[in-house]
Design a protein around this motif. Structure first.
Motif, PDB file in Angstrom:
ATOM      1  N   ASP B  61       0.844  -1.196   0.000  1.00 39.37           N
ATOM      2  CA  ASP B  61       0.000   0.000   0.000  1.00 39.37           C
ATOM      3  C   ASP B  61       0.877   1.243   0.000  1.00 39.37           C
ATOM      4  N   THR B 106      -4.590   8.970   3.002  1.00 36.94           N
ATOM      5  CA  THR B 106      -5.398   8.473   1.875  1.00 36.94           C
ATOM      6  C   THR B 106      -4.658   7.342   1.167  1.00 36.94           C
ATOM      7  N   PRO B 107      -5.293   6.175   1.025  1.00 32.37           N
ATOM      8  CA  PRO B 107      -4.614   5.064   0.342  1.00 32.37           C
ATOM      9  C   PRO B 107      -4.683   5.228  -1.176  1.00 32.37           C
ATOM     10  N   GLU B 110      -3.193   0.441  -3.456  1.00 31.29           N
ATOM     11  CA  GLU B 110      -3.434  -0.662  -2.515  1.00 31.29           C
ATOM     12  C   GLU B 110      -2.802  -1.923  -3.099  1.00 31.29           C
ATOM     13  N   ARG B 114      -3.531   1.042  -8.270  1.00 28.43           N
ATOM     14  CA  ARG B 114      -4.221   2.321  -8.049  1.00 28.43           C
ATOM     15  C   ARG B 114      -5.581   2.114  -7.416  1.00 28.43           C
ATOM     16  N   ASN B 115      -5.877   2.952  -6.439  1.00 30.85           N
ATOM     17  CA  ASN B 115      -7.235   3.007  -5.905  1.00 30.85           C
ATOM     18  C   ASN B 115      -8.013   3.913  -6.866  1.00 30.85           C
ATOM     19  N   LYS B 116      -8.863   3.317  -7.667  1.00 33.26           N
ATOM     20  CA  LYS B 116      -9.485   4.061  -8.782  1.00 33.26           C
ATOM     21  C   LYS B 116     -10.338   5.220  -8.288  1.00 33.26           C
ATOM     22  N   TRP B 119      -8.071   7.995  -7.043  1.00 32.31           N
ATOM     23  CA  TRP B 119      -7.377   8.556  -8.203  1.00 32.31           C
ATOM     24  C   TRP B 119      -8.323   9.479  -8.990  1.00 32.31           C
TER      25      TRP B 119
END
Lengths: 462, 415
Positions: B61, B106-107, B110, B114-116, B119
């Motif tokens: 992460d 903010t992650p 992960e 990408r955390n869509k 993003w």
């Protein structure tokens, strides 16, 4: 351009601290090895076999002990009655200049208010021209003024013989520019003119060309003195051997050659290179601006990242008795202990056991296998071991070698994809000694003499 | 693996970044580096604790945060926390001019992906989307490269190896501690007529127990200028490490020797919403501490040193949307990006002179929408003519906006 039979050609690699030369017949290119040869088993062909293959001479020397002039003389002697008229040079000799300010005999002619403009926004870099050798001109400049200025400058340095013009058209009229150029031409100055005098990166490039002229002339004149003024001397510039080049090109001669070699011969776009004086990552990627010791210079060059430990760095004890690699400049002169004259142990010396079995190291350091030298080396390392006061950080020579190797492998691994990389160069065997299952090393065959001969042949110069 | 291999590998990892720390799972500092303008040793530890407590990151992460009121420095300094193995974390700081708002923990990635949603909210709408994408993808790439070093990470994650490293660091520190003076010194620095910073430094050794105590009692409450305690502690730790020649050996055993007492809501312990004075505060505190070291090492018959701030000035110049820095001190003058500004004719040089250690740059602003100039630091006796706008000195430090055709000068003298 093809050569007649029995006219030997000279392939000369001129490094910062060592040189390698091969003198060979133009129409009988010696065999190049295609397999990796282990350090211990490589043997040189006998003289008779070598002659049959068109090989007159092949040797490597340590430059602090054997001057370039002496080396060229050895080559000439080996050629016998044959004249050597075609010399091909790959070089990193200009690296010697990198710790120094340049341009002690270079005059700058600049518009008033633009004195040392190349460094006004970057004062922390080394200077490219003596700050006091400046002629500031304006629209009132006439020949009388220039004469007075020249007298003044010659009192500061009587040997000034190069001039760099930084005369933008929007600040200096054509008439004045012509006056200045004519004046300095008549005074027999070598003229360097910035192609874009409003561009600071371009100005630095021009100043670098001027400041490096002396060293370039030194190399060329040594070769010409030995082989004649009519000898054809071609340097590796970008992707081929050429006669026409700017002095800045010489700083990147060997890097371009290595990059070209990888791409054309090994079909790989990056690898790690190890020789006596350089441990570095060679990549096909390029950068348009060279962040040189003298400031940013507009010059497209291969990205060549050196490992933070230099083979010629000194091993020393710090203030708390720990054995460390010194952060001072590498000590090319007098070189490592294994060269026979030094009193300081360098990183290279810690790999003595491996180097004494290696033909290239044995040739360059002729005394490496003498009992006297071994005794001196062991005594010195014994002093370094005993001088360490902190038991938990004690390092023997063997342990020192292991941590340098571990650090090098970790550095390489950080820069590699797929947990694998290629290595090449005379000393690549030092790294591949302890293979790891987590990180694969693929050793590429490389010798300067072979690679240069191939390049000469591929260029069609033979 | 011996000490050197472990130590040098940890340094190789942290020096992948300008500012970074390797931290064990239980929050102990294993390795640290600070090469940026702002020091963030303690800030990174604070951020680590916040992220670990509230987000419990998995291996792979990347958690980002830049809140000056909760462990951060300012909006441009993005702290990134990543879990390298189950027992090892890295916190590093990267600077970007393209974020000018607060980001809570903010992650962004992960397990390397990408955390869509994040993003789409954070990067996609940004006018500098491409540059930000490159910025964050580069950070991910650097972390993934480090994660490839499985053998080295495994060795550094091992509790026994960590304990061994700490033991050796402690031994090294003891030797270095003995090379420096003991004693007690204090100083009062007047921020304004009514506000002061009081610093007391006490270095002692009793029965083999070493103590370094920094006490800021009687420092005034926070006014217009203040900084969070972690900002102050970061520079104190860094300067102490420099004093003991341990800047590349900052780690938990060293931190454990230091006790700091910063009164709450004082000049040295109150964060500001944007952190605009953090650099200034670190300079003030750092120079005061250097002054205390000088006094500590003073022999009794020598003249007492006087606190003098070394000459230093910094500007940020925003030309349309590009940011450029000017840094000036007694040894150097550096206008980052000047070559490009001249090549692109955004700045037209009227004078560019460097003679007898004097620098004079004069420009006419070329074809740009606007130029915003902000003085971010002024220390010591910065001359009035450092920055001139239409030949008049610019004295205020708040941003000023100039237009095409305007002329400005920079003057500086090196020692």
């Amino acid at each position: 351009m093809t050569q007649p039979a029995n006219v030997p050609s000279l392939a000369l690699y001129l490094g910062e601290s060592y040189a390698t030369a091969r003198l060979f017949d133009a129409n009988a290119t010696p065999e190049t090895k295609t397999k990796t040869t282990p350090a211990k088993t490589t043997k040189k062909p006998t003289a008779k076999k070598a002659a049959a293959k068109g090989l007159h001479f092949e040797k490597s020397v340590f430059l602090p002990q054997v001057s370039l002039k002496t080396f060229l003389n050895q080559i000439k002697t080996a050629a016998g009655e044959n004249e050597i008229k075609n010399i091909y040079v790959v070089t990193s000799y200009m690296d010697r200049l990198k710790p120094f300010r340049l341009g002690g005999s270079v005059v700058q002619v600049v518009p008033d208010g633009f004195e040392n403009s190349y460094s006004a926004g970057h004062t922390q870099y080394l200077s490219l021209a003596a700050p006091s050798l400046i002629v500031s001109i304006d629209e009132k400049t006439d020949e009388e003024f220039l004469k007075k200025e020249l007298l003044r400058l010659k009192k500061i340095n009587s040997e000034i013989n190069k001039v760099v013009f930084q005369l933008p058209e929007h600040l200096v009229s054509a008439e004045i520019r012509t006056l200045i150029k004519t004046f300095f031409t008549n005074e027999n100055f070598k003229i360097f003119e910035s192609s874009n005098p409003s561009d600071l990166e371009q100005i630095r490039l021009t100043l670098l060309n001027a400041g490096s002229e002396g060293t370039k002339e030194e190399i060329v004149s040594e070769i010409q003195e030995m082989f004649g003024e009519d000898a054809s001397i071609q340097f590796w510039i970008k992707d081929r051997f050429q006669k026409d080049f700017e002095n800045v090109d010489l700083y990147w001669s060997s890097s371009f050659f290595l990059k070209n070699y990888l791409l054309k011969n090994k079909k790989t776009d990056e690898a790690f290179y190890f020789d006596l004086e350089k441990w570095a990552h060679v990549s096909e990627k390029t950068s348009p601006v060279w962040i040189s010791p003298w400031g940013p210079i507009r010059y497209e060059h291969p990205i060549f990242e050196k490992f933070e430990v230099d083979p010629f760095s000194e091993l020393t004890l710090n203030s708390v008795g720990q054995l460390i690699v010194s952060e001072n400049n590498p000590q090319h002169e007098p070189g490592p202990f294994i060269a026979g004259r030094s009193m300081k142990a360098l990183v290279l010396d810690s790999f003595y056991d491996e180097l004494k079995e290696n033909p290239v190291a044995c040739e360059i350091f002729g005394q490496i296998n003498t009992p006297t030298l071994l005794q001196k080396l062991e005594n010195h390392f014994s002093i370094l071991e005993k001088g360490q006061t902190l038991e938990a950080t004690l390092l023997s020579r063997e342990e020192l070698k292991q941590w340098i190797r571990a650090k090098l492998l970790a550095w390489m691994h950080l820069r590699s994809v797929d947990n694998a990389c290629s290595i090449f160069g005379d000393l690549s065997f030092l790294v591949s000694a302890n293979p790891s299952p987590f990180f694969r090393l693929n050793t590429l065959d490389f010798k300067w003499a072979d690679a240069m001969t191939d390049a000469i042949k591929q260029q069609g110069a033979l | 693996m011996n000490f050197h291999s472990l130590y040098h590998t940890s340094q190789l990892l942290v020096k992948t970044f300008e500012s970074a720390s390797l931290i064990t799972a239980d929050g102990k500092l294993l390795a640290s580096t600070d090469q940026g303008q702002l020091v963030s040793t303690t800030s990174r530890l604070v951020i680590f604790q916040i992220v670990k407590k509230y987000l419990q990151p998995n291996v792979g992460d990347l958690i980002i945060v830049n809140d000056p009121e909760n462990g951060g420095l300012d909006f441009r300094h993005i702290f990134i926390v990543t879990r390298l193995t189950n027992h090892l974390y890295m916190v590093f700081v990267k600077v970007t001019p393209f974020i000018d708002f607060k980001i809570p923990p903010t992650p962004l990635f992960e397990k390397g992906v990408r955390n869509k949603l994040i993003w789409s909210l954070l990067v996609e709408p940004n006018p500098h989307r491409d540059q930000l994408t490159e910025f964050f993808e580069r950070a991910l790439h650097q972390v993934k490269s480090i994660q490839n070093l499985k053998k080295e990470l495994s060795l550094l994650s091992d509790a026994k190896n960590q304990a061994f490293l700490f033991k050796v660091f402690q031994q090294i520190f003891e030797v270095k501690f003995n090379n420096q003076a003991l004693g007690f010194v204090e100083t009062i620095y007047k921020m304004t007529a009514s506000a002061q910073i009081k610093m007391k430094l006490s270095i002692d050794e009793k029965q083999n127990q070493r103590s370094i105590i920094l006490d800021f009692s009687q420092t005034s409450p926070a006014g217009e200028i203040s900084a969070a305690s972690h900002v102050v502690e970061s520079v104190l730790i860094y300067k102490l490490a420099a004093y003991y020649k341990m800047t590349s050996l900052i780690c938990q055993p060293f931190l454990d020797q230091i006790r700091m007492s910063l009164p709450p809501k004082s000049i040295v312990s109150k964060a500001t919403p944007k952190g605009t004075k953090n650099l200034y505060m670190q300079k003030i505190i750092g120079e005061n501490l250097n002054f205390l070291f000088e006094n500590l090492s003073l022999k009794s018959n020598k003249k007492k040193p006087v606190l003098e701030f070394p000459l230093e000035a910094k500007l940020t110049i925003t030309v349309d949307s590009d940011l450029y820095h000017v840094e000036a001190d007694s040894k150097k003058f550096h206008f980052h990006g000047l070559d490009r500004l001249i090549q692109s004719k955004k700045l037209i040089p009227l004078k560019l002179s460097y003679l007898d250690n004097k620098i004079h740059l004069k420009f006419k602003i070329g074809n740009v929408q606007k130029v915003v100039v902000e003085t971010t630091l002024k220390m010591g006796d910065v001359p009035d003519n450092f920055l001139l706008y239409k030949t008049q000195p610019v004295r205020k430090t708040e941003p000023v906006t100039w237009q095409e055709g305007d002329e400005f000068d920079l003057h500086w003298k090196l020692k």
